[in-house]
Design a protein around this motif. Structure first.
Motif, PDB file in Angstrom:
ATOM      1  N   ARG B 355       0.850  -1.205   0.000  1.00  0.00           N
ATOM      2  CA  ARG B 355       0.000   0.000   0.000  1.00  0.00           C
ATOM      3  C   ARG B 355       0.875   1.240   0.000  1.00  0.00           C
ATOM      4  N   THR B 356       0.401   2.286  -0.658  1.00  0.00           N
ATOM      5  CA  THR B 356       1.117   3.564  -0.582  1.00  0.00           C
ATOM      6  C   THR B 356       0.095   4.691  -0.453  1.00  0.00           C
ATOM      7  N   ASP B 357       0.600   5.862  -0.122  1.00  0.00           N
ATOM      8  CA  ASP B 357      -0.276   7.038  -0.190  1.00  0.00           C
ATOM      9  C   ASP B 357      -0.209   7.588  -1.623  1.00  0.00           C
ATOM     10  N   LEU B 360       3.087   7.726  -3.381  1.00  0.00           N
ATOM     11  CA  LEU B 360       3.781   6.444  -3.490  1.00  0.00           C
ATOM     12  C   LEU B 360       4.623   6.099  -2.266  1.00  0.00           C
ATOM     13  N   ARG B 361       4.367   6.776  -1.159  1.00  0.00           N
ATOM     14  CA  ARG B 361       5.140   6.458   0.041  1.00  0.00           C
ATOM     15  C   ARG B 361       4.510   5.281   0.793  1.00  0.00           C
ATOM     16  N   VAL B 362       5.372   4.423   1.291  1.00  0.00           N
ATOM     17  CA  VAL B 362       4.912   3.192   1.944  1.00  0.00           C
ATOM     18  C   VAL B 362       4.638   3.453   3.425  1.00  0.00           C
ATOM     19  N   SER B 363       3.994   2.484   4.057  1.00  0.00           N
ATOM     20  CA  SER B 363       3.754   2.635   5.492  1.00  0.00           C
ATOM     21  C   SER B 363       4.023   1.319   6.196  1.00  0.00           C
ATOM     22  N   THR B 368       3.046   6.200   7.883  1.00  0.00           N
ATOM     23  CA  THR B 368       3.752   6.445   6.623  1.00  0.00           C
ATOM     24  C   THR B 368       5.232   6.702   6.874  1.00  0.00           C
ATOM     25  N   TYR B 373       9.564   4.893  -0.764  1.00  0.00           N
ATOM     26  CA  TYR B 373       8.557   4.806  -1.821  1.00  0.00           C
ATOM     27  C   TYR B 373       8.492   3.369  -2.344  1.00  0.00           C
ATOM     28  N   ALA B 374       7.362   3.016  -2.929  1.00  0.00           N
ATOM     29  CA  ALA B 374       7.274   1.725  -3.623  1.00  0.00           C
ATOM     30  C   ALA B 374       6.850   1.966  -5.056  1.00  0.00           C
ATOM     31  N   LEU B 379       3.445  -2.897  -6.197  1.00  0.00           N
ATOM     32  CA  LEU B 379       2.336  -2.047  -5.766  1.00  0.00           C
ATOM     33  C   LEU B 379       1.027  -2.830  -5.761  1.00  0.00           C
TER      34      LEU B 379
END
Ligand code: FAD
Ligand code: SF4
Ligand code: SF4
Lengths: 406, 408
Positions: B355-357, B360-363, B368, B373-374, B379
């Motif tokens: 998951r990303t925001d 594209l940043r991951v958590s 977060t 980034y992913a 994705l």
């Protein structure tokens, strides 16, 4: 210790697509068939595909390519030792017994070196031993590194507050003591005393590849005992010795080294870490100017250790660095010395040789001694271990002062 | 050891992201644990499948809201497509793509499939331009390309398709070799004069054809052999992908890597990232299997580790997880629900991923990570078979992440 994981193979043949030997040799079945495929058959018959295994260079480039993490090179190396079919002859014994040959040759080096260079000896070796006459033998030194160390360096080492051990290997000992000498000078200037192991034997890489598993195991046990006894960091200057001590002992010879594996460390890595953390500082000669082409040897590629060399060489202000595309030079230790392999060996290296010629450097830098012989013989360019290059470029006086060494 | 950016995974997405950063002067490290899926790819990238008369915009609008294209924002996509194509061009790769619409290509099984961007030597056409008389050339003894199959598929579309099996002394010699008779080995011997002789043989057989199709076994290291064979054939000619490994795919991988290295990038190709250190909302450093004692530090990190095949995602009987840091992953149900028994249908597991925001940043554990980034196949939300979007998701998300990093 990890288990044989041939069952992870998804049969994609990428390993074969990236194998330098399969690219030039029509008789080599390639890593997929020699490795994971063959392993399936070998469960029934140990000798399966045996005839093909001798072509494997143990370069491990297949392993670097495999998307499934199959330890193809290890599988092949082990199969070679276990098949029982691969019987070393006199030539294999001569080439693989680096310790014995070195000890015999060094005292007579003024005679041995010119003799090895003579056309008639080359013809004789070619005819009788099937060692290719086009090969240049690495010259033997007049005095071993160990002897130099005992005479000139040993007594000074106690004075340093910090101490490391050094596994010099056969090459530094018998052929090129300057490498060991440079390491000692370099480490001393950085504030480290250098000790030798109580007993050191050849790491055994050539024994393994020439089918002499029992002897390799005996030597490995001696080395591991000494390394355990040292109980401290043991530096190395050869990528191949390093890989053998750290990875081939457990994976191919089945010897557990987990307790000391992390102690065995390429000197370039050790130094790089110390420099980056600020624990060690280096001062370079202001007028040092060299064009350097860096060659990533197969075992540096496999271990990822080349990043340390690049970092350190990048620190030298006067060095103009070109990184060659990582590819095999073709010698693979003793492999390229054998008459029947000469053409394959040169065929594999051709791409690298051409890249070096077009870079036209003052030096080629690499941490592998057999790459050095091969590249020097095939291109005429001088090849140097990054340790020697650093030692050359360093202002030793200033470096000592910066690290608080009297 | 400190770098500006560290990219985990050296496939299409990792390389494009890193090249984009390196072109802007960033010092990047790529760590990749094995060769990527690019080595199996068809030499064509999909962006999105469109129905007859449908535009890209309309097809995108119909995607679910968690699809990577929707996450990135549909208005960004045309620019990102341009930029991705530019990155390939600057790497010296000859490509074909049309402004804002798909073209068609022929698959190894002879079916027609849409593509957004194809390597120049591969088939690419609009259906109405499809020639009527085709000659499909096979290499004698080669089993990873089925000319008869392709010809019969084309025949079903009303195209007159003949086949012929040819060889040159180089391929005949190779056939006697101990190693397998596979695409990469064939490409190695088909160079220079061998190609000229093969082209001559083809020209003799192709008098009646207006299009010649051959297996893509030309040019393992550079494009020249592929261009040469097409040039030496008197008729229009194109290449069709073979079964794996893919020669155009291997070359694409190689050329992108070369481009990255020429920009001063560091590519560690035989190592895997196995953990990292998080402080607050930032990833500080990562660790690798070969260098367990070294902290690889960077301002930004990009996860470009691919999907299940590349081990960017892993699964047990009851869960799907991201193995390096345990990043938050989207998946539904348990093992039994992940597969559709119809192998040609969309597989639920294919849309699982990290998951990303919107940037594209991951958590991790819902928090977060500000600098991680992913991108690419790892994705969540893409449905490759249903929407035909694999290569595009990888390429565009990679370019987007680079852009976001550079804009900070
Ligand atoms: C067989 C096959 C054929 C395909 N053909 C096509 C095609 O024709 N057209 C198309 O558009 N798409 C195709 N795809 C889809 C393809 O996956 C994408 O197009 C794209 O190439 C994916 O790129 P990626 O970088 O996202 O992932 P990948 O290609 O999967 O690359 C991920 C990389 O990350 C590395 N990695 C993973 N974990 C770690 C770790 N912990 N440490 C270090 N490295 C790590 C892996 O080794 C790998 O090299 C195909 C996929 C497959 C599996
Ligand atoms: S690359 Fe790995 S998975 Fe592919 S055939 Fe070789 S061993 Fe098997
Ligand atoms: S170790 Fe090297 S020579 Fe041996 S199979 Fe693997 S790639 Fe080929």
């Amino acid at each position: 210790m990890q288990d044989n994981n041939f069952q992870d193979c998804v049969k994609c043949t990428l390993c074969t697509a990236y194998c330098p030997m399969a690219a030039v040799n029509p008789f080599y079945i390639g890593p997929k068939q020699a490795g994971p495929d063959g392993e399936r058959y070998r469960l029934k018959d140990k000798a399966f595909y045996d005839y093909a295994l001798k072509y494997c260079l143990n370069c491990k480039r297949c392993e670097s390519a495999c998307p499934s993490g199959v330890r193809i090179g290890d599988i092949i190396a082990k199969a070679k030792l276990e098949s029982g079919q691969f019987r070393p002859g006199l030539r294999e014994r001569i080439l693989a017994n680096t310790d014995l040959m070195g000890s015999l040759a060094v005292p007579f080096s003024p005679i041995v070196n010119p003799v090895l260079k003579l056309d008639v000896s080359k013809k004789l070796m070619d005819g009788v031993l099937k060692i290719d006459h086009r090969r240049t033998f690495p010259a033997y030194a007049g005095q071993t590194f160990k002897r130099w160390y005992d005479k000139h360096a040993k007594k000074d080492q106690e004075a340093f507050a910090q101490q490391v051990y050094y596994f010099h290997g056969c090459y530094a000992n018998y052929n090129y003591p300057k490498l060991g000498q440079d390491l000692v000078k370099l480490m001393n200037a950085c504030g480290y005393g250098v000790r030798l192991l109580e007993k050191e034997k050849c790491c055994g890489v050539a024994l393994i590849s020439n089918g002499m598993g029992a002897q390799a195991k005996r030597q490995a046990k001696v080395n591991l005992a000494s390394i355990r006894k040292a109980g401290a960091t043991v530096l190395t200057t050869s990528t191949t010795c390093t890989m053998t001590l750290r990875d081939e002992y457990p994976h191919v010879l089945g010897l557990d080294n987990a307790d000391v594996r992390d102690n065995i460390c390429l000197a370039l890595k050790f130094l790089c870490e110390k420099v980056e953390s600020g624990a060690v500082r280096l001062a370079f000669k202001p007028d040092y100017q060299k064009k350097v082409a860096y060659h990533t040897s197969c075992h540096a590629e496999k271990q990822g250790s080349w990043i340390y060399s690049l970092r350190l060489l990048g620190l030298i202000p006067g060095v103009q660095l070109t990184v060659m595309e990582s590819s095999c030079c073709g010698i693979s230790g003793t492999f390229g010395f054998k008459k029947e392999n000469y053409a394959y060996s040169q065929g594999i290296g051709e791409k690298l040789f051409n890249n070096i010629r077009s870079a036209n450097p003052d030096y080629v830098a690499t941490e592998c001694e057999t790459c050095k012989w091969q590249i020097e013989m095939s291109t005429g360019f001088e090849v140097i271990n990054p340790i020697c290059l650093l030692a050359d470029a360093l202002d030793m006086e200033a470096t000592r002062a910066m690290n608080g060494v009297r | 050891m400190k770098y500006d950016e560290i990219i985990i995974g050296g496939g299409l997405s990792g390389l494009l992201c890193a090249i984009s950063l390196a072109e802007n002067g960033r010092q990047c490290l790529i760590v990749s644990q094995g060769q990527s899926t690019l080595n199996f790819s068809s030499g064509a990238l999909e962006f999105i499948r469109t129905k007859e008369g449908e535009t890209y915009e309309q097809a995108i609008a119909a995607l679910p809201s968690d699809h990577p294209y929707q996450v990135i924002g549909s208005s960004e996509l045309p620019r990102l497509r341009e930029e991705a194509a530019g990155l390939l061009r600057r790497a010296g790769i000859t490509t074909f793509c049309e402004n804002g619409r798909n073209h068609w290509r022929i698959t190894p099984l002879g079916a027609l499939k849409q593509a957004w961007l194809s390597l120049g030597e591969m088939t690419h056409f609009q259906k109405e331009d499809l020639p009527r008389r085709v000659l499909v050339v096979d290499i004698k003894g080669y089993l990873d390309f089925n000319a008869a199959f392709i010809a019969s598929s084309l025949g079903e579309m009303g195209i007159q398709a003949g086949i012929c099996e040819l060889s040159v002394s180089e391929t005949e010699k190779l056939r006697e070799n101990a190693s397998e008779f596979r695409s990469a080995n064939i490409a190695r011997v088909l160079d220079g004069y061998a190609i000229d002789r093969l082209a001559e043989a083809i020209n003799e057989k192709a008098a009646d054809a207006d299009w010649v199709l051959l297996p893509a076994v030309f040019g393992l290291e550079k494009e020249e052999p592929a261009c040469r064979i097409l040039r030496k054939i008197d008729k229009a000619a194109s290449l069709i992908p073979t079964m794996a490994p893919s020669v155009p795919g291997i070359r694409l991988q190689r050329m992108l890597k070369q481009r990255f290295l020429s920009l001063g990038g560091i590519f560690v190709g035989a190592d895997s990232v196995c953990g990292g250190d998080i402080a607050g909302d930032r990833l500080q450093s990562v660790r690798t299997v070969n260098h367990p004692d070294i902290r690889f530090e960077a301002d930004h990190f990009v996860f470009a580790c691919g999907s299940f095949f590349s081990k960017g995602l892993m699964a047990t009987q009851d869960k799907v997880y991201e193995p390096i840091l345990g990043l938050d992953v989207r998946y539904e149900g348990s093992h039994g629900d992940w597969f559709n028994p119809d192998v040609y249908a969309d597989q639920p597991y294919m849309s699982f991923g990290v998951r990303t925001d919107r940037t594209l940043r991951v958590s991790r554990e819902g928090k977060t990570l500000e600098n991680a980034y992913a991108v690419g196949q790892m994705l969540s939300g893409a449905s490759p078979i249903k929407s035909g979007c694999t290569g595009g998701v990888s390429a565009l998300s990679a370019v987007r992440a680079a852009e976001l990093i550079l804009n900070q």
